[in-house]
Design a protein around this motif. Structure first.
Motif, mmCIF file in Angstrom:
data_model
loop_
_atom_site.group_PDB
_atom_site.id
_atom_site.type_symbol
_atom_site.label_atom_id
_atom_site.label_comp_id
_atom_site.label_asym_id
_atom_site.label_seq_id
_atom_site.Cartn_x
_atom_site.Cartn_y
_atom_site.Cartn_z
ATOM 1 N N TYR A 1 0.827 -1.212 0.000
ATOM 2 C CA TYR A 1 0.000 0.000 0.000
ATOM 3 C C TYR A 1 0.864 1.266 0.000
ATOM 4 O O TYR A 1 0.599 2.209 -0.743
ATOM 5 N N SER B 1 -7.755 0.686 -1.017
ATOM 6 C CA SER B 1 -8.778 -0.272 -0.551
ATOM 7 C C SER B 1 -10.154 -0.057 -1.163
ATOM 8 O O SER B 1 -10.960 -0.975 -1.210
ATOM 9 N N ARG B 2 -10.469 1.164 -1.554
ATOM 10 C CA ARG B 2 -11.827 1.527 -2.006
ATOM 11 C C ARG B 2 -12.869 1.105 -0.965
ATOM 12 O O ARG B 2 -13.928 0.584 -1.306
ATOM 13 N N TRP C 1 -1.488 2.569 5.952
ATOM 14 C CA TRP C 1 -2.942 2.519 5.716
ATOM 15 C C TRP C 1 -3.702 2.984 6.959
ATOM 16 O O TRP C 1 -4.636 3.776 6.871
ATOM 17 N N ASN D 1 -7.238 9.412 -4.183
ATOM 18 C CA ASN D 1 -6.882 10.573 -3.362
ATOM 19 C C ASN D 1 -6.036 11.557 -4.174
ATOM 20 O O ASN D 1 -6.221 12.770 -4.093
ATOM 21 N N ASP E 1 -18.592 8.140 -1.486
ATOM 22 C CA ASP E 1 -18.122 8.209 -0.095
ATOM 23 C C ASP E 1 -18.254 9.620 0.475
ATOM 24 O O ASP E 1 -17.669 9.925 1.512
ATOM 25 N N ASN F 1 -14.351 15.490 3.206
ATOM 26 C CA ASN F 1 -14.340 16.304 1.993
ATOM 27 C C ASN F 1 -13.883 17.731 2.310
ATOM 28 O O ASN F 1 -13.066 18.312 1.595
HETATM 29 C C1 LIG Z 1 -10.362 17.096 -2.145
HETATM 30 C C2 LIG Z 1 -10.563 15.829 -1.359
HETATM 31 C C3 LIG Z 1 -11.848 15.418 -1.036
HETATM 32 C C4 LIG Z 1 -12.053 14.222 -0.309
HETATM 33 N N1 LIG Z 1 -13.339 13.853 0.001
HETATM 34 C C5 LIG Z 1 -13.551 12.730 0.725
HETATM 35 C C6 LIG Z 1 -14.873 12.343 1.084
HETATM 36 O O1 LIG Z 1 -15.860 13.038 0.806
HETATM 37 N N2 LIG Z 1 -15.026 11.162 1.768
HETATM 38 C C7 LIG Z 1 -13.952 10.381 2.123
HETATM 39 O O2 LIG Z 1 -14.159 9.329 2.724
HETATM 40 N N3 LIG Z 1 -12.687 10.764 1.836
HETATM 41 C C8 LIG Z 1 -12.454 11.900 1.147
HETATM 42 N N4 LIG Z 1 -11.172 12.260 0.831
HETATM 43 C C9 LIG Z 1 -10.057 11.477 1.375
HETATM 44 C C10 LIG Z 1 -9.518 10.360 0.461
HETATM 45 O O3 LIG Z 1 -9.243 10.855 -0.802
HETATM 46 C C11 LIG Z 1 -10.485 9.180 0.357
HETATM 47 O O4 LIG Z 1 -10.890 8.752 1.640
HETATM 48 C C12 LIG Z 1 -9.797 7.995 -0.324
HETATM 49 O O5 LIG Z 1 -9.336 8.370 -1.588
HETATM 50 C C13 LIG Z 1 -10.801 6.856 -0.450
HETATM 51 O O6 LIG Z 1 -10.212 5.784 -1.106
HETATM 52 P P1 LIG Z 1 -9.859 4.445 -0.357
HETATM 53 O O7 LIG Z 1 -11.017 3.985 0.459
HETATM 54 O O8 LIG Z 1 -9.324 3.503 -1.360
HETATM 55 O O9 LIG Z 1 -8.719 4.924 0.621
HETATM 56 P P2 LIG Z 1 -7.459 4.166 1.235
HETATM 57 O O10 LIG Z 1 -6.257 4.787 0.646
HETATM 58 O O11 LIG Z 1 -7.585 2.701 1.152
HETATM 59 O O12 LIG Z 1 -7.514 4.624 2.761
HETATM 60 C C14 LIG Z 1 -8.301 3.922 3.750
HETATM 61 C C15 LIG Z 1 -9.320 4.846 4.367
HETATM 62 O O13 LIG Z 1 -8.692 5.919 5.051
HETATM 63 C C16 LIG Z 1 -9.499 7.097 4.937
HETATM 64 N N5 LIG Z 1 -8.721 8.111 4.234
HETATM 65 C C17 LIG Z 1 -7.764 7.917 3.300
HETATM 66 N N6 LIG Z 1 -7.223 9.098 2.926
HETATM 67 C C18 LIG Z 1 -7.849 10.046 3.626
HETATM 68 C C19 LIG Z 1 -7.736 11.455 3.686
HETATM 69 N N7 LIG Z 1 -6.839 12.127 2.964
HETATM 70 N N8 LIG Z 1 -8.571 12.137 4.488
HETATM 71 C C20 LIG Z 1 -9.493 11.490 5.253
HETATM 72 N N9 LIG Z 1 -9.626 10.152 5.257
HETATM 73 C C21 LIG Z 1 -8.815 9.441 4.460
HETATM 74 C C22 LIG Z 1 -10.746 6.707 4.161
HETATM 75 O O14 LIG Z 1 -11.763 6.387 5.070
HETATM 76 C C23 LIG Z 1 -10.260 5.495 3.372
HETATM 77 O O15 LIG Z 1 -11.303 4.632 2.998
HETATM 78 C C24 LIG Z 1 -10.941 13.451 0.102
HETATM 79 C C25 LIG Z 1 -9.646 13.886 -0.222
HETATM 80 C C26 LIG Z 1 -9.462 15.049 -0.946
HETATM 81 C C27 LIG Z 1 -8.073 15.477 -1.284
#
Ligand SMILES: Cc1cc2nc3c(=O)[nH]c(=O)nc-3n(C[C@H](O)[C@H](O)[C@H](O)COP(=O)(O)OP(=O)(O)OC[C@H]3O[C@@H](n4cnc5c(N)ncnc54)[C@H](O)[C@@H]3O)c2cc1C
Length: 458
Positions: free
Chosen positions: A208, A221-222, A252, A321, A352, A358
């Protein structure tokens, strides 16, 4: 009988409200379809919510339990359900967005002494990780140090069976609406979420830290759309990852710490819904250009990486992200579009979509004062595409007319170099005049406001 009021915790596993309610005696679940939230949502997000509610009802039924649903203002629905059923107490996992706090205060006032609030939406509750002086953090790294040192929460099993309850004769459990989604939805429900967690842990966790930054979002992970509705417990997910261990796991779980940090920021500073985290950045020369906004939102700016991101998001409800940072930077720094409109429109497209994460993402990527993100860092959008989509396969997929090349495929809506200079000149002027841009000092300038009436939050 007791009532478990499910909100952003549409699960049976690791659910403190459910566990406490069942310790006290027989209980039924309740989901309220709150018009303040639903009317401000979008078809894809409502459809996702309804499907996960239906999956929760099935999970209850498989264990001999009952999940009721009702529509209406929670502060009217709850007292009514309580008197119809002869409920003793209501158990609920605390939520902390401005609207949730407003809602819960009203419900608590309508049911004095009868609600038991528990933690469980986050790994560590917003407001619980504080500086040694008792104040809130505004910079991630020191927050994360405290977070990692905090005591691990105790995980809770899903109940094997619900004790029998006798509902009044002819009692209507309520119908869960169906709404058509404009995008294909992932499988709903906690079984699907727990399965997806295991697939990620087995196949992607160990790499990761190396693969998380790709624009195609393949190394991640989505799971975010499960976390947002609480279909998957972040506490359980973190525990499972740390049991496996390694650098990928630590990285992660640190992202889950970002999630907690986001919740904490909004808890202490609800103003960030409307105003820049450091309000001095509100004075940037915002450009309320409807055509430019529409080009950004529809993915027709002519800049391949921006258009690919927005087209993927529209078509799937998901974006990496890295992609989220790119489009937020473009909108805030280069286009100087009023960020509040962009944040809102962007959230509407996300499956999400979550107020706290956000907002944090927009304030962070836009350099509006969250964390130590420097205002003067402006992404080079060509380099972003080259670095995070080497070979251009992802670009080609979403913007075929680009041929996978990172350079504009038609006359772009903005001259990127001029836009960068315009932003930097304006931002530097504000920074020189006011001292904005120094992390961790601006927070004291505005006192946190108490929760307020924010219908439409989620
Ligand atoms: C402009 C912007 C808007 C975003 N809006 C949202 C949103 O509305 N909802 C949302 O859940 N996340 C948001 N994020 C954070 C992040 O981009 C997403 O959580 C992540 O891309 C989701 O993919 P994943 O589950 O594969 O994450 P992974 O990379 O697998 O990470 C695991 C979990 O960690 C949390 N996470 C990861 N990165 C972040 C982060 N930067 N900030 C907060 N939590 C994080 C999420 O719950 C995610 O599912 C945003 C980031 C940016 C830059």
């Amino acid at each position: 009988m007791n009532l478990i009021w499910h909100r952003a915790d549409l699960r049976l596993h690791d659910n403190p409200a459910l566990s406490e309610a069942l310790k006290a005696g027989p209980a039924v679940g309740l989901v309220v379809f709150d018009p303040n939230i639903l009317r401000n949502s979008t078809p894809r997000r409502r459809a996702w919510f309804f499907r996960n509610t239906a999956a929760l009802r099935e999970a209850y039924a498989r264990r001999g339990g009952t999940l009721l649903v009702r529509s209406g203002q929670p502060w009217e629905v709850l007292p009514q359900a309580i008197s119809e059923l002869g409920v003793n107490r209501v158990y609920a996992v605390r939520n902390s967005t401005p609207y949730a706090r407003y809602r819960d205060q009203k419900v608590a006032a309508a049911l004095p002494g009868r609600i038991v609030w528990l933690e469980g939406q986050y790994i560590h509750e917003p407001g619980s990780i504080l500086k040694p002086d008792g104040g809130p953090y505004t910079v991630f790294t020191p927050f994360s140090k405290r977070w990692w040192a905090a005591r691990e929460p105790v995980l809770l099993e899903a109940p094997a069976h619900f004790p029998d309850v006798t509902l009044p004769l002819g009692f209507n459990p309520g119908i869960i609406p169906e709404e058509a989604s404009d995008i294909p939805l992932p499988p709903a429900g906690e079984e699907a979420a727990l399965g997806a967690l295991e697939v990620f842990l087995q196949n992607k966790l160990s790499r990761y830290h190396q693969n998380r930054d790709g624009l195609a979002g393949e190394g991640v992970s989505r799971l975010s759309y499960y976390f947002t509705l609480g279909v998957l417990s972040p506490r359980l997910a973190a525990r499972r990852a740390l049991q496996i261990g390694g650098e990928g796991a630590r990285k992660w779980v640190n992202e889950l710490c970002w999630r907690d940090f986001s919740g904490d920021l909004l808890y202490h500073r609800p103003q960030m819904l409307h105003s820049a985290f450091d309000p001095r950045w509100d004075d940037l020369p915002w450009n309320d250009d409807r055509e430019l906004f529409a080009a950004w939102l529809q993915g027709h700016t002519g800049i391949p990486v921006v258009d690919a991101c927005m087209r993927e998001l529209r078509a799937t409800g998901f974006l990496s992200n890295r992609g989220r940072m790119v489009v937020a930077q473009f909108a805030v720094k280069l286009a100087l579009l009023p960020w509040q409109q962009c944040e809102r429109a962007f959230r509407d497209l996300l499956l999400d979509g979550d107020n706290a994460s956000n907002l944090q993402g927009w304030h962070w990527a836009g350099g509006l004062g969250v964390d130590a993100a420097p205002y003067f860092r402006v992404f080079n959008l060509i380099t972003q595409a080259k670095t995070h989509d080497p070979g251009g396969a992802w670009l080609r997929r979403w913007v075929p007319e680009s041929g996978g090349q990172p350079h504009p495929y038609k006359a772009p809506v903005l001259d990127l170099e001029l836009a960068r200079k315009r932003y930097l000149a304006a931002a530097e002027k504000i920074a020189r005049k006011t001292g904005a841009g120094v992390p961790d000092q601006s927070f004291q300038r505005v006192a946190p406001r108490p929760p307020e009436n924010e219908p439409g939050g989620s």
